[in-house]
Design a protein around this motif. Sequence first.
Motif, short mmCIF file in Angstrom:
data_model
loop_
_atom_site.label_atom_id
_atom_site.label_comp_id
_atom_site.label_asym_id
_atom_site.label_seq_id
_atom_site.Cartn_x
_atom_site.Cartn_y
_atom_site.Cartn_z
N VAL A 2 0.85 -1.19 0.00
CA VAL A 2 0.00 0.00 0.00
C VAL A 2 0.89 1.24 0.00
CG1 VAL A 2 -1.81 1.26 1.19
CG2 VAL A 2 -1.75 -1.24 1.34
N GLN A 3 0.64 2.14 -0.94
CA GLN A 3 1.28 3.45 -0.90
C GLN A 3 0.28 4.46 -0.39
OE1 GLN A 3 1.90 1.61 -4.07
NE2 GLN A 3 3.65 0.87 -2.89
N LEU A 4 0.77 5.36 0.46
CA LEU A 4 -0.08 6.38 1.07
C LEU A 4 0.49 7.76 0.77
CD1 LEU A 4 -0.41 4.66 4.58
CD2 LEU A 4 -2.10 4.61 2.73
N VAL A 5 -0.38 8.66 0.36
CA VAL A 5 0.04 10.03 0.06
C VAL A 5 -0.80 10.98 0.90
CG1 VAL A 5 0.27 11.80 -1.70
CG2 VAL A 5 0.72 9.41 -2.28
N GLU A 6 -0.12 11.74 1.76
CA GLU A 6 -0.79 12.70 2.63
C GLU A 6 -0.75 14.09 2.01
OE1 GLU A 6 1.44 10.30 6.11
OE2 GLU A 6 2.17 11.31 4.33
N SER A 7 -1.72 14.89 2.37
CA SER A 7 -1.74 16.29 1.96
C SER A 7 -2.57 17.08 2.95
CB SER A 7 -2.31 16.44 0.55
OG SER A 7 -3.65 15.98 0.50
N GLY A 8 -2.47 18.40 2.87
CA GLY A 8 -3.32 19.25 3.68
C GLY A 8 -2.64 19.95 4.84
N GLY A 9 -1.38 19.63 5.09
CA GLY A 9 -0.68 20.30 6.18
C GLY A 9 -0.37 21.75 5.84
N GLY A 10 0.13 22.46 6.84
CA GLY A 10 0.47 23.85 6.62
C GLY A 10 0.61 24.61 7.91
N LEU A 20 -6.52 17.21 6.92
CA LEU A 20 -5.51 16.37 6.29
C LEU A 20 -6.20 15.26 5.49
CD1 LEU A 20 -2.97 15.89 9.22
CD2 LEU A 20 -3.13 17.76 7.56
N SER A 21 -5.57 14.89 4.38
CA SER A 21 -6.06 13.80 3.54
C SER A 21 -4.98 12.76 3.38
CB SER A 21 -6.48 14.32 2.17
OG SER A 21 -7.50 15.29 2.26
N CYS A 22 -5.39 11.52 3.31
CA CYS A 22 -4.46 10.41 3.06
C CYS A 22 -5.12 9.51 2.01
CB CYS A 22 -4.20 9.63 4.34
SG CYS A 22 -3.26 8.10 4.10
N THR A 23 -4.52 9.46 0.83
CA THR A 23 -5.05 8.66 -0.25
C THR A 23 -4.22 7.41 -0.44
OG1 THR A 23 -5.94 10.62 -1.34
CG2 THR A 23 -5.68 8.64 -2.70
N SER A 87 -1.04 25.17 19.86
CA SER A 87 0.38 25.13 19.51
C SER A 87 0.96 23.73 19.75
CB SER A 87 1.15 26.17 20.32
OG SER A 87 0.97 25.96 21.71
N GLU A 88 0.43 23.04 20.74
CA GLU A 88 0.93 21.68 21.02
C GLU A 88 0.52 20.65 19.97
OE1 GLU A 88 -0.75 23.68 23.13
OE2 GLU A 88 -2.09 22.51 24.44
N ASP A 89 -0.31 21.05 19.01
CA ASP A 89 -0.65 20.15 17.90
C ASP A 89 0.41 20.21 16.80
OD1 ASP A 89 -4.05 21.16 18.34
OD2 ASP A 89 -3.15 19.26 18.98
N THR A 90 1.37 21.11 16.93
CA THR A 90 2.44 21.22 15.96
C THR A 90 3.22 19.91 15.90
OG1 THR A 90 2.69 23.60 16.17
CG2 THR A 90 4.60 22.39 15.40
N ALA A 91 3.32 19.34 14.69
CA ALA A 91 3.98 18.04 14.53
C ALA A 91 4.00 17.68 13.06
CB ALA A 91 3.22 16.96 15.30
N VAL A 92 4.75 16.63 12.74
CA VAL A 92 4.62 15.99 11.45
C VAL A 92 3.55 14.91 11.61
CG1 VAL A 92 5.73 14.67 9.62
CG2 VAL A 92 7.02 16.44 10.85
N TYR A 93 2.55 14.94 10.76
CA TYR A 93 1.44 13.99 10.83
C TYR A 93 1.62 12.91 9.77
CZ TYR A 93 -1.07 16.90 14.14
OH TYR A 93 -1.45 17.59 15.27
N GLY A 107 4.47 11.75 5.53
CA GLY A 107 4.29 12.76 6.56
C GLY A 107 3.98 14.13 5.97
N THR A 108 3.22 14.90 6.72
CA THR A 108 2.90 16.27 6.33
C THR A 108 3.01 17.16 7.56
OG1 THR A 108 1.28 17.70 5.21
CG2 THR A 108 0.38 15.98 6.65
#
Length: 114
Positions: A2-10, A20-23, A87-93, A107-108
């Motif tokens: 399975v390949q996963l592609v994330e998007s929507g961070g910023g 965030l989206s993960c396809t 601010s504590e939600d800051t992370a790579v998802y 990761g995003t």
Amino acid sequence: QVQLVESGGGLVQAGGSLRLSCTASRSITSIGAMGWYRQPPGKERELVATITSGGHTNYADAVKGRFTISRDSSKNTVYLQMNSLKSEDTAVYYCLARYLFEYWGQGTQVTVSS
């Protein structure tokens, strides 16, 4: 496999929202469970939320009531709606899929400014 592609961070201000989206590269109806994890700066990777093929959801206490995980099988996509960001939600998802093995996205970055 399975390949996963994330998007929507910023970058977003505290109190704001992001989705965030993960396809996935295959039908998510065949995948037992999918989820989101995150890794804050200098910390270990931690669970954010998971969703099973049957739609059962699980959330970390830190995000309950603010984040919502959902899935759209027609698009092979899992979403993470994040509201009232802190601010504590800051992370790579990272997106995770459990299909015989564990598969991770690239990761995003989500940055919440106070």
